[in-house]
Design a protein around this motif. Structure first.
Motif, PDB file in Angstrom:
ATOM      1  N   ASN A   1       0.745  -1.166  -0.023  1.00 31.08           N
ATOM      2  CA  ASN A   1       0.001  -0.154   0.040  1.00 31.08           C
ATOM      3  C   ASN A   1       0.808   1.255   0.109  1.00 31.08           C
TER       4      ASN A   1
ATOM      5  N   ASN B   1       1.794   6.661  -6.724  1.00 30.28           N
ATOM      6  CA  ASN B   1       0.642   7.568  -7.270  1.00 30.28           C
ATOM      7  C   ASN B   1       1.041   9.067  -7.316  1.00 30.28           C
ATOM      8  N   ASN B   2       1.625   9.266  -5.958  1.00 28.04           N
ATOM      9  CA  ASN B   2       2.162  10.667  -5.702  1.00 28.04           C
ATOM     10  C   ASN B   2       2.944  11.151  -6.955  1.00 28.04           C
TER      11      ASN B   2
ATOM     12  N   ARG C   1      -5.335   6.498  -8.886  1.00 24.46           N
ATOM     13  CA  ARG C   1      -6.147   7.475  -7.924  1.00 24.46           C
ATOM     14  C   ARG C   1      -7.175   8.209  -8.582  1.00 24.46           C
TER      15      ARG C   1
ATOM     16  N   TRP D   1       0.978   3.882  -3.032  1.00 27.12           N
ATOM     17  CA  TRP D   1       0.663   5.401  -2.646  1.00 27.12           C
ATOM     18  C   TRP D   1       1.689   6.500  -3.144  1.00 27.12           C
TER      19      TRP D   1
END
Length: 107
Positions: free
Chosen positions: A23, A30-31, A99, A27
């Motif tokens: 996870n 995606n950032n 996202r 994350w």
């Protein structure tokens, strides 16, 4: 018996660490992905339910978008927006990696 218990403890702890690391990795990915806004059409919606031992449940909402190129992308969307999105709608999808950010309907 203690070895058996120790094995299962390490096994379950390892799974928890693996999921947590996965996870965090997603994350971070995606950032670091660019925010993209593309023309898309909503082609499918789905909901999955997860029932808990205490009698409660949680729901996850997904929408599949199809781009002009024919490529498709399924994104997890917030509950509040899921009900507003209708199959067949066309508009501008904004997303970052995996996202979902927004969908602006074109009339």
């Amino acid at each position: 018996m203690e070895i058996f218990f120790g094995f299962w403890f390490v096994f379950i702890f390892g799974i928890v660490i693996f999921v947590f690391a996965s996870n965090i990795k997603q994350w971070h990915k995606n950032n670091n992905s660019p925010r993209l806004t593309v023309n898309a059409q909503i082609v499918a919606k789905s909901c999955s339910s997860h029932h808990h031992h205490n009698g409660g449940s949680t729901h996850s909402y997904y929408v599949t978008f199809q781009f002009e190129s024919g490529d498709r992308l399924e994104l997890h969307v917030p509950r509040g927006e899921y009900g507003l999105l209708v199959e067949g709608d066309r508009g501008a999808l904004t997303f970052q990696g995996t996202r979902y950010l927004s969908f602006e309907r074109v009339y």
